[in-house]
Design a protein around this motif. Structure first.
Motif, PDB file in Angstrom:
ATOM      1  N   HIS A 165      32.631  44.037  39.851  1.00 36.01           N
ATOM      2  CA  HIS A 165      32.875  44.313  38.272  1.00 36.01           C
ATOM      3  C   HIS A 165      33.819  43.781  37.449  1.00 36.01           C
ATOM      4  O   HIS A 165      33.790  43.479  36.294  1.00 36.01           O
ATOM      5  N   PRO A 166      35.112  43.415  38.075  1.00 36.34           N
ATOM      6  CA  PRO A 166      36.341  42.750  37.217  1.00 36.34           C
ATOM      7  C   PRO A 166      35.604  41.337  36.734  1.00 36.34           C
ATOM      8  O   PRO A 166      36.143  41.142  35.757  1.00 36.34           O
ATOM      9  N   SER A 167      34.839  40.455  37.323  1.00 32.28           N
ATOM     10  CA  SER A 167      34.344  39.378  36.640  1.00 32.28           C
ATOM     11  C   SER A 167      33.262  39.972  35.619  1.00 32.28           C
ATOM     12  O   SER A 167      33.413  39.060  34.777  1.00 32.28           O
ATOM     13  N   VAL A 204      24.522  47.543  44.638  1.00 30.48           N
ATOM     14  CA  VAL A 204      24.347  46.361  44.123  1.00 30.48           C
ATOM     15  C   VAL A 204      23.798  45.889  43.055  1.00 30.48           C
ATOM     16  O   VAL A 204      24.044  45.169  42.036  1.00 30.48           O
ATOM     17  N   TYR A 205      22.497  46.115  43.081  1.00 29.57           N
ATOM     18  CA  TYR A 205      21.528  45.973  42.276  1.00 29.57           C
ATOM     19  C   TYR A 205      21.874  46.552  40.761  1.00 29.57           C
ATOM     20  O   TYR A 205      21.828  45.791  39.965  1.00 29.57           O
ATOM     21  N   TRP A 246      33.416  47.460  47.338  1.00 32.35           N
ATOM     22  CA  TRP A 246      33.285  46.122  47.175  1.00 32.35           C
ATOM     23  C   TRP A 246      32.811  45.616  45.856  1.00 32.35           C
ATOM     24  O   TRP A 246      33.360  44.545  45.368  1.00 32.35           O
ATOM     25  N   THR A 247      31.651  46.350  45.267  1.00 32.30           N
ATOM     26  CA  THR A 247      31.309  45.851  44.077  1.00 32.30           C
ATOM     27  C   THR A 247      32.427  45.979  43.016  1.00 32.30           C
ATOM     28  O   THR A 247      32.451  45.648  42.127  1.00 32.30           O
ATOM     29  N   TYR A 248      33.185  47.319  43.027  1.00 34.06           N
ATOM     30  CA  TYR A 248      34.166  47.666  42.055  1.00 34.06           C
ATOM     31  C   TYR A 248      35.190  46.773  42.274  1.00 34.06           C
ATOM     32  O   TYR A 248      35.814  46.275  41.086  1.00 34.06           O
TER      33      TYR A 248
END
Lengths: 217, 217
Positions: free
Chosen positions: A108-110, A186-187, A102-104
């Protein structure tokens, strides 16, 4: 024995901004392990110990040498069972991989588009050349174009962070009552822009700001 | 003793489409528990057993009566420790709540807009009136307006499902090698439109389709 953490740095070697390295720094702190960090610029990664590493973080623990932040976290939990757990059980490992995915895919794209130019600006010259070439090709835009449109990416970023805000209505950490590796994943993604940019990109959501502050110590 | 699961239904009482009820049906199956379902239309929820329930699923297990799908899953794991686990440890419970928050914030807003009119059309008349009034007010659009723009919502929906596709590159289930409640949460969100609409909304991602098929048995 002190664990070595090879950690990405900028022109200023004290500037550490890799989201993947931050995950591991937090994981080592969480488990109460002694470690030292070794600053490595982008173009220095291949020369670490002369062993052709391709990515950081890399952890060296005696004869053991591991890259890939998730694999490092699993190694630490399996090896150092006395300290607090990063996962707790097999299904927590599985679901933490979902949080990583999910983070990736959602954060990350934003983030990279919002701060790519700022990252560039804190690098030494050799790294700047490498960073601009690889990122502009991958993201199909110049650093300056991304910089000019970063407010648009922030809107999408805030929308995607709603899942974090919702879960923090119910509990103090993604892991429940105590932080887990999912929290550190996430941090790390939010510490990354904070360490390389002055751009104010966190949403004004008190629960997210409080959670970040609790981890950012 | 057979557990009772009060389960949302359409005009055809065999049409069961609540994402929250599907989570619990899968959880009960996973744990190998005997259960029967009792079909309840939207406007029948308040009359369940004359006790003023507000939502389904509701599970009745002897003297125990619980609503809220997540609370039900925790109850099942705590009470029936012999069967396969839904969580496995405290941090898995915490991170599963993140997955729940993600489905609620990243998947449900698109799904409800894609199939709201189709849901309406499978309800009995009294439920149709209730459903149209509450959903049109909450979503600030008529059912027909949402229906007309559903292809746009599908694009965002596919983008948000990228996290699921990525994690399934590494493992068979969100929970790792075996399904966990986090899998049933996401499965329920995809089973919901499948049960009330012919609209082809899943992405053509083989890993997601295979995972869904494995759970859809």
């Amino acid at each position: 024995m002190t664990i070595k953490l090879y950690d990405l740095c900028g022109k200023d070697k004290d500037r550490r901004f890799s989201p993947y390295c931050w995950r591991i720094r937090k994981a080592l702190q969480h488990k109460g392990l002694n470690f030292e960090t070794i600053a490595v610029p982008f173009t220095g990664i291949a020369d670490i110990d002369g062993n052709g590493a391709k990515t950081v973080p890399m952890v060296v623990d005696g004869d053991i040498q591991i890259t890939d932040s998730f694999a490092i976290a699993e190694y630490l939990d399996e090896t150092y069972t006395d300290g607090p757990a990063l996962f707790g059980c097999e299904s927590a490992i599985g679901i933490s991989r979902f949080v990583e995915a999910w983070t990736y895919s959602a954060l990350h794209p934003s983030i990279v588009r919002m701060v790519a130019k700022d990252i560039h600006d804190i690098l030494e010259e050799k790294d700047q050349t490498y960073f601009r070439a690889t990122r502009e090709k991958a993201l199909k835009a110049t650093l300056e174009e991304m910089h000019a449109t970063r407010d648009q990416h922030r809107t999408q970023f805030h929308s995607n962070l709603l899942a974090l805000d919702l879960v923090l209505r119910q509990q103090h950490y993604i892991g429940g009552n105590a932080p887990s590796f999912a929290d550190f994943i996430v941090y790390g993604s939010l510490k990354w822009p904070a360490e390389c940019s002055d751009y104010d990109l966190l949403p004004q959501k008190q629960r997210i700001l409080d959670w970040y502050s609790r981890l950012d110590q």
